[in-house]
Design a protein around this motif. Sequence first.
Motif, PDB file in Angstrom:
ATOM      1  N   ARG A  58       3.192 -25.422  33.421  1.00 41.45           N
ATOM      2  CA  ARG A  58       4.347 -25.132  34.273  1.00 41.45           C
ATOM      3  C   ARG A  58       4.794 -23.694  34.071  1.00 41.45           C
ATOM      4  O   ARG A  58       5.071 -23.283  32.948  1.00 41.45           O
TER       5      ARG A  58
ATOM      6  N   GLU B 121       1.561 -25.690  37.897  1.00 39.72           N
ATOM      7  CA  GLU B 121       2.762 -25.786  38.734  1.00 39.72           C
ATOM      8  C   GLU B 121       3.532 -24.478  38.614  1.00 39.72           C
ATOM      9  O   GLU B 121       3.850 -24.044  37.507  1.00 39.72           O
TER      10      GLU B 121
ATOM     11  N   ASN C 124      -3.336 -29.689  36.182  1.00 39.63           N
ATOM     12  CA  ASN C 124      -2.509 -29.120  37.249  1.00 39.63           C
ATOM     13  C   ASN C 124      -1.871 -27.829  36.761  1.00 39.63           C
ATOM     14  O   ASN C 124      -1.587 -27.681  35.571  1.00 39.63           O
TER      15      ASN C 124
ATOM     16  N   THR D 278      -0.194 -30.580  32.566  1.00 39.28           N
ATOM     17  CA  THR D 278       0.286 -29.606  33.544  1.00 39.28           C
ATOM     18  C   THR D 278       0.753 -28.343  32.847  1.00 39.28           C
ATOM     19  O   THR D 278       1.454 -28.401  31.836  1.00 39.28           O
TER      20      THR D 278
ATOM     21  N   THR E  49       1.909 -26.225  43.611  1.00 40.59           N
ATOM     22  CA  THR E  49       1.098 -26.947  42.625  1.00 40.59           C
ATOM     23  C   THR E  49      -0.371 -26.873  43.011  1.00 40.59           C
ATOM     24  O   THR E  49      -0.728 -27.057  44.177  1.00 40.59           O
TER      25      THR E  49
ATOM     26  N   THR F 298       8.238 -24.800  44.883  1.00 41.15           N
ATOM     27  CA  THR F 298       7.258 -25.243  43.894  1.00 41.15           C
ATOM     28  C   THR F 298       5.887 -25.275  44.537  1.00 41.15           C
ATOM     29  O   THR F 298       5.710 -25.877  45.600  1.00 41.15           O
TER      30      THR F 298
END
Length: 151
Positions: A83, A123, A121, A81, A141, A139
């Motif tokens: 972020r 995010e 992903n 991910t 995603t 958030t």
Amino acid sequence: MSQPQLPTNDPQFPGGTVQLSGRKLVISLLIMGIATTSLMFVYWEQHTRPFRSLREAIGREFKHSRPNVEGGRQKGRGPWTLRISMKVDFPPTEDTGRAQEIANRILQLTSQIQRDNQYENIELNLIQFIPQEVAKTKTITWTAEELKAEQ
């Protein structure tokens, strides 16, 4: 002025203490501080280098957003991910149109700068800090399938 003494059980030193000069103590503490600072610098450089260009681009695009970009797996397992966390000056949970505009622009910047698409992903955390209150967070995603569909 007396020198610091360290307790010891070594029979070679009667009285059970070892004398350590102040000069040696100060030099050893300085060496330890330099080594620790160097290790922290190397770790931070290796940890942030892959995301520095994206972080700088987000900072140029959105002034005063204090972006933070990290990548990896949460607790070592799960999907890879990317972020992205950034400060906004509006309530992201209430003004969803503006939040979506920012999200779309962040996604464009990410696809332009982070070309190695190793993340499953992405995010995005939009955070509004309010003095004396709990921060408001939204958030968003995107999964790998959604990212491929948008391209």
